[in-house]
Write an enzyme that holds these catalytic residues in place. Structure first.
Site, mmCIF file in Angstrom:
data_model
loop_
_atom_site.group_PDB
_atom_site.id
_atom_site.type_symbol
_atom_site.label_atom_id
_atom_site.label_comp_id
_atom_site.label_asym_id
_atom_site.label_seq_id
_atom_site.Cartn_x
_atom_site.Cartn_y
_atom_site.Cartn_z
ATOM 1 N N CYS A 1 0.827 -1.208 0.000
ATOM 2 C CA CYS A 1 0.000 0.000 0.000
ATOM 3 C C CYS A 1 0.869 1.270 0.000
ATOM 4 O O CYS A 1 1.489 1.565 -1.008
ATOM 5 C CB CYS A 1 -0.999 -0.023 1.147
ATOM 6 S SG CYS A 1 -2.358 1.159 0.924
ATOM 7 N N HIS B 1 -3.761 -4.994 0.587
ATOM 8 C CA HIS B 1 -3.249 -5.322 1.920
ATOM 9 C C HIS B 1 -3.327 -6.832 2.141
ATOM 10 O O HIS B 1 -4.238 -7.332 2.812
ATOM 11 C CB HIS B 1 -4.065 -4.601 2.995
ATOM 12 C CG HIS B 1 -3.662 -3.187 3.219
ATOM 13 N ND1 HIS B 1 -2.732 -2.813 4.173
ATOM 14 C CD2 HIS B 1 -4.054 -2.050 2.609
ATOM 15 C CE1 HIS B 1 -2.589 -1.495 4.150
ATOM 16 N NE2 HIS B 1 -3.372 -1.011 3.203
ATOM 17 N N GLU C 1 -1.683 -8.711 4.087
ATOM 18 C CA GLU C 1 -1.571 -9.101 5.498
ATOM 19 C C GLU C 1 -2.940 -9.234 6.156
ATOM 20 O O GLU C 1 -3.074 -9.846 7.228
ATOM 21 C CB GLU C 1 -0.691 -8.100 6.266
ATOM 22 C CG GLU C 1 -1.359 -6.812 6.701
ATOM 23 C CD GLU C 1 -1.585 -5.797 5.588
ATOM 24 O OE1 GLU C 1 -2.121 -4.713 5.874
ATOM 25 O OE2 GLU C 1 -1.185 -6.078 4.432
#
Length: 248
Positions: A116, A222, A224
Protein backbone atom coordinates in the site's frame (compact mmCIF):
# COMPACT_ATOMS: atom_id res chain seq x y z
CA UNK A 1 28.53 -32.19 12.85
CA UNK A 2 26.38 -29.30 14.10
CA UNK A 3 22.61 -29.73 14.05
CA UNK A 4 21.89 -26.20 15.21
CA UNK A 5 18.98 -24.70 13.32
CA UNK A 6 19.64 -21.66 11.15
CA UNK A 7 18.40 -18.46 12.82
CA UNK A 8 15.05 -17.21 11.59
CA UNK A 9 15.42 -14.19 9.28
CA UNK A 10 14.73 -10.75 10.69
CA UNK A 11 12.22 -8.67 8.72
CA UNK A 12 12.51 -4.95 9.37
CA UNK A 13 9.19 -3.08 9.42
CA UNK A 14 9.42 0.74 9.66
CA UNK A 15 7.00 2.30 12.12
CA UNK A 16 4.18 4.72 11.58
CA UNK A 17 3.35 7.44 14.13
CA UNK A 18 0.24 7.47 16.28
CA UNK A 19 0.03 10.95 17.79
CA UNK A 20 -2.40 11.98 20.49
CA UNK A 21 -3.72 15.41 21.36
CA UNK A 22 -1.77 15.48 24.63
CA UNK A 23 -0.10 12.10 25.31
CA UNK A 24 3.39 11.21 24.11
CA UNK A 25 3.14 10.06 20.43
CA UNK A 26 3.69 6.36 19.78
CA UNK A 27 5.58 4.51 17.05
CA UNK A 28 4.29 1.16 15.87
CA UNK A 29 2.47 -0.76 13.17
CA UNK A 30 -0.57 -2.97 12.69
CA UNK A 31 -0.29 -6.34 14.41
CA UNK A 32 -1.38 -8.09 11.20
CA UNK A 33 2.05 -7.46 9.65
CA UNK A 34 3.78 -8.91 12.69
CA UNK A 35 1.53 -11.95 12.86
CA UNK A 36 1.99 -13.00 9.25
CA UNK A 37 5.78 -12.61 9.38
CA UNK A 38 5.90 -14.76 12.53
CA UNK A 39 3.51 -17.31 11.05
CA UNK A 40 5.70 -17.96 8.00
CA UNK A 41 8.98 -18.24 9.90
CA UNK A 42 10.36 -14.73 10.18
CA UNK A 43 11.06 -12.44 13.12
CA UNK A 44 9.39 -9.03 12.70
CA UNK A 45 11.52 -6.14 13.95
CA UNK A 46 9.95 -2.70 14.20
CA UNK A 47 12.19 0.20 13.12
CA UNK A 48 11.28 3.33 15.05
CA UNK A 49 11.43 6.78 13.50
CA UNK A 50 14.67 8.57 14.26
CA UNK A 51 16.80 11.53 13.22
CA UNK A 52 19.94 9.68 14.30
CA UNK A 53 21.57 8.16 11.20
CA UNK A 54 23.69 5.82 13.31
CA UNK A 55 20.60 4.40 15.02
CA UNK A 56 18.81 3.92 11.69
CA UNK A 57 21.90 2.20 10.28
CA UNK A 58 21.98 -0.17 13.27
CA UNK A 59 18.33 -1.05 12.71
CA UNK A 60 19.07 -1.75 9.06
CA UNK A 61 22.15 -3.87 9.79
CA UNK A 62 20.20 -6.39 11.87
CA UNK A 63 17.57 -6.92 9.16
CA UNK A 64 17.68 -9.57 6.45
CA UNK A 65 14.83 -7.93 4.50
CA UNK A 66 12.46 -4.95 4.61
CA UNK A 67 8.67 -4.88 4.68
CA UNK A 68 7.28 -1.41 3.92
CA UNK A 69 3.79 -1.17 5.39
CA UNK A 70 0.71 0.97 4.81
CA UNK A 71 0.16 4.32 6.45
CA UNK A 72 -0.02 8.04 5.77
CA UNK A 73 0.45 9.76 2.41
CA UNK A 74 3.96 10.22 1.03
CA UNK A 75 5.00 13.89 0.98
CA UNK A 76 4.74 15.20 -2.61
CA UNK A 77 7.92 17.27 -2.24
CA UNK A 78 9.82 13.98 -2.66
CA UNK A 79 8.61 13.78 -6.28
CA UNK A 80 8.64 17.49 -7.05
CA UNK A 81 4.90 18.15 -6.78
CA UNK A 82 2.85 20.71 -4.92
CA UNK A 83 0.39 19.37 -2.33
CA UNK A 84 -3.03 18.50 -3.76
CA UNK A 85 -6.00 20.00 -1.85
CA UNK A 86 -7.04 16.48 -0.87
CA UNK A 87 -3.61 15.28 0.20
CA UNK A 88 -3.95 13.41 3.48
CA UNK A 89 -1.67 13.65 6.54
CA UNK A 90 2.03 13.17 5.87
CA UNK A 91 4.99 12.32 8.09
CA UNK A 92 8.25 13.85 6.82
CA UNK A 93 10.48 11.90 9.21
CA UNK A 94 8.89 8.58 8.28
CA UNK A 95 9.33 9.41 4.59
CA UNK A 96 13.01 10.27 5.09
CA UNK A 97 13.72 7.13 7.12
CA UNK A 98 11.93 4.80 4.72
CA UNK A 99 13.48 6.31 1.60
CA UNK A 100 16.94 5.90 3.14
CA UNK A 101 16.20 2.31 4.20
CA UNK A 102 14.75 1.17 0.89
CA UNK A 103 17.51 2.75 -1.19
CA UNK A 104 20.11 1.00 0.93
CA UNK A 105 18.26 -2.32 0.73
CA UNK A 106 18.04 -2.08 -3.05
CA UNK A 107 21.73 -1.26 -3.29
CA UNK A 108 22.54 -4.29 -1.12
CA UNK A 109 20.01 -6.55 -2.90
CA UNK A 110 18.15 -7.26 0.33
CA UNK A 111 14.59 -8.48 -0.33
CA UNK A 112 11.90 -5.79 -0.20
CA UNK A 113 8.16 -6.32 0.11
CA UNK A 114 6.15 -3.08 -0.14
CA UNK A 115 2.45 -2.86 0.76
CA UNK A 116 0.00 0.00 0.00
CA UNK A 117 1.82 3.17 1.15
CA UNK A 118 4.92 0.98 0.90
CA UNK A 119 4.64 0.49 -2.87
CA UNK A 120 4.04 4.22 -3.29
CA UNK A 121 7.10 5.03 -1.15
CA UNK A 122 9.16 2.49 -3.10
CA UNK A 123 8.21 4.13 -6.39
CA UNK A 124 9.02 7.61 -5.06
CA UNK A 125 12.37 6.45 -3.60
CA UNK A 126 13.36 5.29 -7.09
CA UNK A 127 12.33 8.52 -8.80
CA UNK A 128 8.67 7.95 -9.65
CA UNK A 129 5.60 10.04 -8.82
CA UNK A 130 2.13 9.52 -7.36
CA UNK A 131 -1.49 10.33 -8.04
CA UNK A 132 -2.22 12.27 -4.87
CA UNK A 133 -5.99 11.71 -4.77
CA UNK A 134 -7.68 9.15 -6.99
CA UNK A 135 -11.31 10.28 -6.44
CA UNK A 136 -10.62 13.81 -7.68
CA UNK A 137 -7.86 13.09 -10.22
CA UNK A 138 -9.42 9.92 -11.67
CA UNK A 139 -13.16 10.53 -11.06
CA UNK A 140 -14.23 7.93 -13.64
CA UNK A 141 -12.20 5.18 -11.98
CA UNK A 142 -13.06 2.56 -9.39
CA UNK A 143 -13.67 3.32 -5.74
CA UNK A 144 -10.28 2.34 -4.34
CA UNK A 145 -11.43 2.94 -0.76
CA UNK A 146 -14.25 0.43 -0.94
CA UNK A 147 -12.87 -1.84 1.81
CA UNK A 148 -12.46 1.23 4.01
CA UNK A 149 -16.07 2.20 3.30
CA UNK A 150 -17.15 -1.31 4.31
CA UNK A 151 -15.08 -1.01 7.52
CA UNK A 152 -13.68 -4.44 6.67
CA UNK A 153 -9.99 -4.67 5.81
CA UNK A 154 -10.48 -8.11 4.24
CA UNK A 155 -13.37 -7.06 2.00
CA UNK A 156 -12.59 -8.05 -1.60
CA UNK A 157 -13.27 -4.86 -3.54
CA UNK A 158 -12.16 -5.39 -7.14
CA UNK A 159 -10.17 -7.68 -9.44
CA UNK A 160 -6.53 -7.30 -10.42
CA UNK A 161 -5.09 -8.68 -13.65
CA UNK A 162 -1.54 -10.03 -13.27
CA UNK A 163 1.18 -10.34 -15.90
CA UNK A 164 1.52 -13.97 -16.90
CA UNK A 165 5.32 -13.90 -16.63
CA UNK A 166 5.40 -12.27 -13.19
CA UNK A 167 6.75 -13.81 -10.00
CA UNK A 168 3.52 -12.83 -8.26
CA UNK A 169 1.27 -14.62 -10.76
CA UNK A 170 3.40 -17.75 -10.48
CA UNK A 171 3.40 -17.66 -6.68
CA UNK A 172 -0.37 -17.07 -6.45
CA UNK A 173 -1.15 -19.51 -9.26
CA UNK A 174 -3.46 -16.99 -10.89
CA UNK A 175 -3.68 -14.47 -13.71
CA UNK A 176 -6.50 -12.61 -11.96
CA UNK A 177 -7.66 -12.33 -8.37
CA UNK A 178 -9.85 -10.22 -6.12
CA UNK A 179 -8.15 -7.88 -3.64
CA UNK A 180 -9.08 -5.54 -0.82
CA UNK A 181 -8.67 -1.81 -1.45
CA UNK A 182 -7.96 0.89 1.15
CA UNK A 183 -6.11 3.72 -0.59
CA UNK A 184 -6.68 7.09 -2.23
CA UNK A 185 -3.20 7.46 -3.76
CA UNK A 186 -1.47 5.34 -6.40
CA UNK A 187 1.58 5.19 -8.65
CA UNK A 188 1.50 7.73 -11.49
CA UNK A 189 4.90 7.85 -13.23
CA UNK A 190 6.60 4.49 -12.79
CA UNK A 191 10.18 4.64 -11.56
CA UNK A 192 13.09 3.13 -13.45
CA UNK A 193 13.94 -0.25 -11.97
CA UNK A 194 10.30 -1.32 -11.58
CA UNK A 195 7.88 -2.99 -13.95
CA UNK A 196 4.11 -3.15 -13.71
CA UNK A 197 2.81 -6.68 -13.14
CA UNK A 198 -0.73 -5.95 -11.96
CA UNK A 199 -3.51 -3.48 -12.77
CA UNK A 200 -7.06 -2.81 -11.65
CA UNK A 201 -9.79 -2.65 -14.34
CA UNK A 202 -9.49 1.16 -14.41
CA UNK A 203 -5.76 0.96 -15.14
CA UNK A 204 -4.50 1.85 -11.65
CA UNK A 205 -1.20 0.10 -10.95
CA UNK A 206 -1.73 -2.61 -8.34
CA UNK A 207 1.54 -4.56 -8.38
CA UNK A 208 5.15 -3.98 -9.39
CA UNK A 209 8.31 -6.06 -9.39
CA UNK A 210 11.94 -5.06 -9.53
CA UNK A 211 13.98 -5.38 -12.71
CA UNK A 212 17.40 -5.41 -11.05
CA UNK A 213 19.24 -7.76 -8.71
CA UNK A 214 17.50 -8.75 -5.53
CA UNK A 215 13.84 -9.44 -4.82
CA UNK A 216 11.46 -6.47 -5.00
CA UNK A 217 7.68 -6.80 -4.88
CA UNK A 218 5.14 -4.06 -4.30
CA UNK A 219 1.37 -4.47 -4.03
CA UNK A 220 -1.29 -1.82 -3.57
CA UNK A 221 -3.67 -4.14 -1.69
CA UNK A 222 -3.25 -5.32 1.92
CA UNK A 223 -2.42 -9.06 1.77
CA UNK A 224 -1.57 -9.10 5.50
CA UNK A 225 -5.35 -8.80 5.99
CA UNK A 226 -6.20 -11.52 3.44
CA UNK A 227 -3.97 -14.53 4.11
CA UNK A 228 -6.01 -15.91 7.03
CA UNK A 229 -9.52 -15.01 5.93
CA UNK A 230 -10.26 -14.02 2.37
CA UNK A 231 -7.45 -15.54 0.30
CA UNK A 232 -4.96 -18.01 1.86
CA UNK A 233 -2.80 -17.96 -1.27
CA UNK A 234 -1.17 -14.80 0.07
CA UNK A 235 0.40 -16.84 2.88
CA UNK A 236 2.59 -18.41 0.22
CA UNK A 237 3.73 -14.98 -0.96
CA UNK A 238 4.81 -14.03 2.55
CA UNK A 239 6.44 -17.42 3.08
CA UNK A 240 8.45 -17.09 -0.14
CA UNK A 241 9.52 -13.55 0.84
CA UNK A 242 10.75 -14.75 4.26
CA UNK A 243 12.52 -17.73 2.64
CA UNK A 244 14.36 -15.34 0.34
CA UNK A 245 15.31 -13.23 3.35
CA UNK A 246 16.79 -16.33 4.98
CA UNK A 247 19.11 -16.73 1.99
CA UNK A 248 20.09 -13.05 1.72
Amino acid sequence: MSTQAKPRPVIGIPCSSYPDSWFTPANGNAVSYLRVVEAVGGIPALIHQTRDAEVLAAHYARCDALLLAGGEDVGPAHYGAAPHPRLGPTNPLQDENEIALVRRALADAKPVLAICRGVQLLNVALGGSLIQDLPSERPDGLNHSRSTDQRDMSFLAHPVALAEDSWLAERLGARELLVNSLHHQAIERLAAGLRVVGRAPDGVIEAVEGTGPGFVLGVQCHPEELWERADPRWAGVFAAFVALAAKA
